[in-house]
Scaffold this motif. Structure first.
Motif, PDB file in Angstrom:
ATOM      1  N   THR A   2       0.806  -1.134   0.137  1.00  0.00           N
ATOM      2  CA  THR A   2       0.043  -0.050   0.036  1.00  0.00           C
ATOM      3  C   THR A   2       0.859   1.271   0.000  1.00  0.00           C
ATOM      4  OG1 THR A   2      -1.788  -1.268   1.301  1.00  0.00           O
ATOM      5  CG2 THR A   2      -1.840   1.314   1.172  1.00  0.00           C
ATOM      6  N   ARG A   3       0.569   2.125  -0.949  1.00  0.00           N
ATOM      7  CA  ARG A   3       1.087   3.425  -0.953  1.00  0.00           C
ATOM      8  C   ARG A   3       0.250   4.509  -0.564  1.00  0.00           C
ATOM      9  NH1 ARG A   3       2.110   2.944  -7.190  1.00  0.00           N
ATOM     10  NH2 ARG A   3      -0.027   2.687  -6.798  1.00  0.00           N
ATOM     11  N   VAL A   4       0.856   5.279   0.786  1.00  0.00           N
ATOM     12  CA  VAL A   4      -0.101   6.228   1.400  1.00  0.00           C
ATOM     13  C   VAL A   4       0.527   7.455   1.442  1.00  0.00           C
ATOM     14  CG1 VAL A   4       0.694   5.605   3.584  1.00  0.00           C
ATOM     15  CG2 VAL A   4      -1.588   6.649   3.378  1.00  0.00           C
ATOM     16  N   LEU A   5      -0.124   8.452   1.101  1.00  0.00           N
ATOM     17  CA  LEU A   5       0.178   9.989   1.207  1.00  0.00           C
ATOM     18  C   LEU A   5      -0.476  10.451   2.656  1.00  0.00           C
ATOM     19  CD1 LEU A   5       1.340  12.566   0.452  1.00  0.00           C
ATOM     20  CD2 LEU A   5      -0.835  13.179  -0.917  1.00  0.00           C
ATOM     21  N   ILE A   6       0.270  10.964   3.534  1.00  0.00           N
ATOM     22  CA  ILE A   6      -0.103  11.461   4.738  1.00  0.00           C
ATOM     23  C   ILE A   6      -0.052  13.061   4.829  1.00  0.00           C
ATOM     24  CG2 ILE A   6      -0.048  11.286   7.430  1.00  0.00           C
ATOM     25  CD1 ILE A   6       0.806   8.335   6.848  1.00  0.00           C
ATOM     26  N   THR A   7      -1.056  13.586   5.048  1.00  0.00           N
ATOM     27  CA  THR A   7      -0.754  15.078   5.069  1.00  0.00           C
ATOM     28  C   THR A   7      -0.778  15.548   6.662  1.00  0.00           C
ATOM     29  OG1 THR A   7      -3.121  15.722   4.803  1.00  0.00           O
ATOM     30  CG2 THR A   7      -1.940  15.461   2.855  1.00  0.00           C
ATOM     31  N   GLY A   8      -0.303  16.736   6.808  1.00  0.00           N
ATOM     32  CA  GLY A   8      -0.037  17.127   8.345  1.00  0.00           C
ATOM     33  C   GLY A   8       0.526  16.187   8.789  1.00  0.00           C
ATOM     34  N   ALA A   9       1.808  15.426   8.419  1.00  0.00           N
ATOM     35  CA  ALA A   9       2.498  14.707   9.289  1.00  0.00           C
ATOM     36  C   ALA A   9       3.469  15.428  10.064  1.00  0.00           C
ATOM     37  CB  ALA A   9       3.500  14.083   8.100  1.00  0.00           C
ATOM     38  N   THR A  10       3.503  16.556  10.334  1.00  0.00           N
ATOM     39  CA  THR A  10       4.375  17.146  11.330  1.00  0.00           C
ATOM     40  C   THR A  10       3.692  17.558  12.335  1.00  0.00           C
ATOM     41  OG1 THR A  10       4.011  19.366  10.302  1.00  0.00           O
ATOM     42  CG2 THR A  10       6.171  18.036   9.741  1.00  0.00           C
ATOM     43  N   GLY A  11       2.139  17.326  12.582  1.00  0.00           N
ATOM     44  CA  GLY A  11       1.306  17.489  13.567  1.00  0.00           C
ATOM     45  C   GLY A  11       1.054  16.318  14.540  1.00  0.00           C
ATOM     46  N   GLY A  12       0.611  16.608  15.613  1.00  0.00           N
ATOM     47  CA  GLY A  12       0.445  15.370  16.499  1.00  0.00           C
ATOM     48  C   GLY A  12      -0.191  14.036  15.995  1.00  0.00           C
ATOM     49  N   LEU A  13      -1.413  14.021  15.260  1.00  0.00           N
ATOM     50  CA  LEU A  13      -2.231  12.951  14.418  1.00  0.00           C
ATOM     51  C   LEU A  13      -1.226  12.354  13.341  1.00  0.00           C
ATOM     52  CD1 LEU A  13      -4.172  10.897  13.973  1.00  0.00           C
ATOM     53  CD2 LEU A  13      -5.580  12.830  12.827  1.00  0.00           C
ATOM     54  N   GLY A  14      -0.667  13.413  12.516  1.00  0.00           N
ATOM     55  CA  GLY A  14       0.033  12.774  11.401  1.00  0.00           C
ATOM     56  C   GLY A  14       1.317  12.216  11.744  1.00  0.00           C
ATOM     57  N   ARG A  15       1.982  12.544  12.650  1.00  0.00           N
ATOM     58  CA  ARG A  15       3.373  11.836  13.175  1.00  0.00           C
ATOM     59  C   ARG A  15       2.997  10.270  13.609  1.00  0.00           C
ATOM     60  NH1 ARG A  15       6.813  16.160  16.657  1.00  0.00           N
ATOM     61  NH2 ARG A  15       8.441  14.194  16.530  1.00  0.00           N
ATOM     62  N   ASP A  16       1.877  10.284  14.408  1.00  0.00           N
ATOM     63  CA  ASP A  16       1.421   9.043  14.766  1.00  0.00           C
ATOM     64  C   ASP A  16       1.152   8.145  13.660  1.00  0.00           C
ATOM     65  OD1 ASP A  16       1.364   8.306  17.954  1.00  0.00           O
ATOM     66  OD2 ASP A  16       1.361  10.537  17.407  1.00  0.00           O
ATOM     67  N   ALA A  17       0.211   8.819  12.601  1.00  0.00           N
ATOM     68  CA  ALA A  17      -0.135   8.087  11.399  1.00  0.00           C
ATOM     69  C   ALA A  17       1.194   7.481  10.429  1.00  0.00           C
ATOM     70  CB  ALA A  17      -0.790   9.031  10.585  1.00  0.00           C
ATOM     71  N   VAL A  18       2.052   8.277  10.495  1.00  0.00           N
ATOM     72  CA  VAL A  18       3.185   7.974   9.939  1.00  0.00           C
ATOM     73  C   VAL A  18       3.905   6.623  10.386  1.00  0.00           C
ATOM     74  CG1 VAL A  18       5.615   8.376   9.101  1.00  0.00           C
ATOM     75  CG2 VAL A  18       3.974   9.900   8.629  1.00  0.00           C
TER      76      VAL A  18
END
Length: 313
Positions: A2-18
């Motif tokens: 799976t290839r995923v693009l995660i926006t907001g990766a430097t925020g709280g939720l985004g960092r955990d999502a990455v």
């Protein structure tokens, strides 16, 4: 893979999502407005990183960013209790709508959009676009007050308030409101499920810990784990609302954020819980981290970082 693009990766939720997507073995592209150490750390973990403000990024570059991804997790948002109305509309309504349309044009199969329960008050979001782009599955998730490590909105502002007011925690009506919160890892679990289950495009799911808590109990538990001694002052909502009206009037003219806003006061004063049965039944959602453990982890992280994860103006 799976290839995923995660926006907001430097925020709280985004960092955990990455972190979670990489642990799943997915190929991750992470974007964020802030560069520096956060994006470098994510790159060291194995993510491909891209520093950009998606609000102002040219359409051609947005399309290039979407290309060759199977899934988009839209975690980028303007999340704050204070700011200009136009900025919130631009970041939380116009920008996600544009991202979804670009994802559809690029052939992305699933677009998971982190929305807000505040929309139940009347404002529409990108849901209506699902009918116009039937080949890209839009899944909308509405988490209620995300907290945990790297939180930049909820508890850091509470600690900032305590610092300004000599460790006196002011709670409307004694903090008796029954509220739903959600730990960040549980929101990421919901994103994983949204990417795997073939639910109808345009589906909306409330996301919470499924354990409503009395506000005062949650706050005092967190502070006790942090070994912070505070005085709790209970005041009527009507009195606080009048004081805040004056403070907000001054704040607008001095270009600063008030120590407590009417938005935050309302969230603290009134009951609000969410029905998460749709997420449980149709996504198989089940919170991975209990409220008790979530508060303990958050308190330990705040204590380790000395409560200075974010400096609120």
């Amino acid at each position: 893979m799976t290839r995923v693009l995660i926006t907001g990766a430097t925020g709280g939720l985004g960092r955990d999502a990455v972190d979670r997507a990489l642990a799943e073995g997915w190929r991750v592209t992470a974007t964020g407005r802030r560069g520096g150490g956060v994006l470098r750390a994510l790159a060291a973990q194995g993510a491909r990183t891209y520093q950009a403000d998606l609000v102002s990024l040219p359409e051609k570059l947005v399309l290039e960013l979407m290309d060759l991804h199977d899934v988009v997790w839209r975690c980028a948002a303007l999340a704050a209790p204070w700011g200009a109305r136009a900025d919130f509309i631009e970041a939380n309504v116009d920008m996600p709508a544009g991202l979804f349309e670009a994802a559809a044009r690029a052939g992305v199969s699933t677009f998971a959009h982190i929305s807000s329960p505040a929309l139940y008050a009347g404002r529409r979001d990108v849901q209506e676009l699902a009918r116009a782009h039937p080949h890209t599955r839009l899944v909308i998730q509405r988490p209620r007050v995300i907290f945990g490590p790297h939180d930049q909105v909820v508890f850091p502002r509470m600690l900032n308030f305590l610092a300004r007011h000599h460790d006196c925690l002011v709670l409307p009506n004694g903090g008796r409101a029954l509220v739903d919160l959600v730990y960040v890892e549980n929101v990421v679990e919901a994103l994983i499920l949204a990417s795997q289950f073939n639910v109808a495009s345009g589906s909306v799911f409330n996301i919470s810990n499924g354990e409503p808590v009395v506000l005062r109990d949650a706050l005092t538990t967190l502070l006790r784990v942090m070994r912070r001694k505070v005085d709790v002052l209970s005041l009527p909502y009507s009195l606080l609302r009048g004081v805040l009206a004056v403070d907000e009037w001054i704040a607008r003219r001095t270009n600063r954020e008030p120590s407590l806003t009417a938005h935050t006061l309302g969230a603290m004063a009134f009951d609000m819980t969410l029905d998460i049965r749709a997420a449980e039944h149709r996504l198989g959602y089940k919170p991975l981290v209990s409220m008790e453990e979530a508060l303990r982890r958050t308190a330990k992280w705040l204590k380790r970082t000395d409560g200075l994860a974010v400096k609120v103006p």
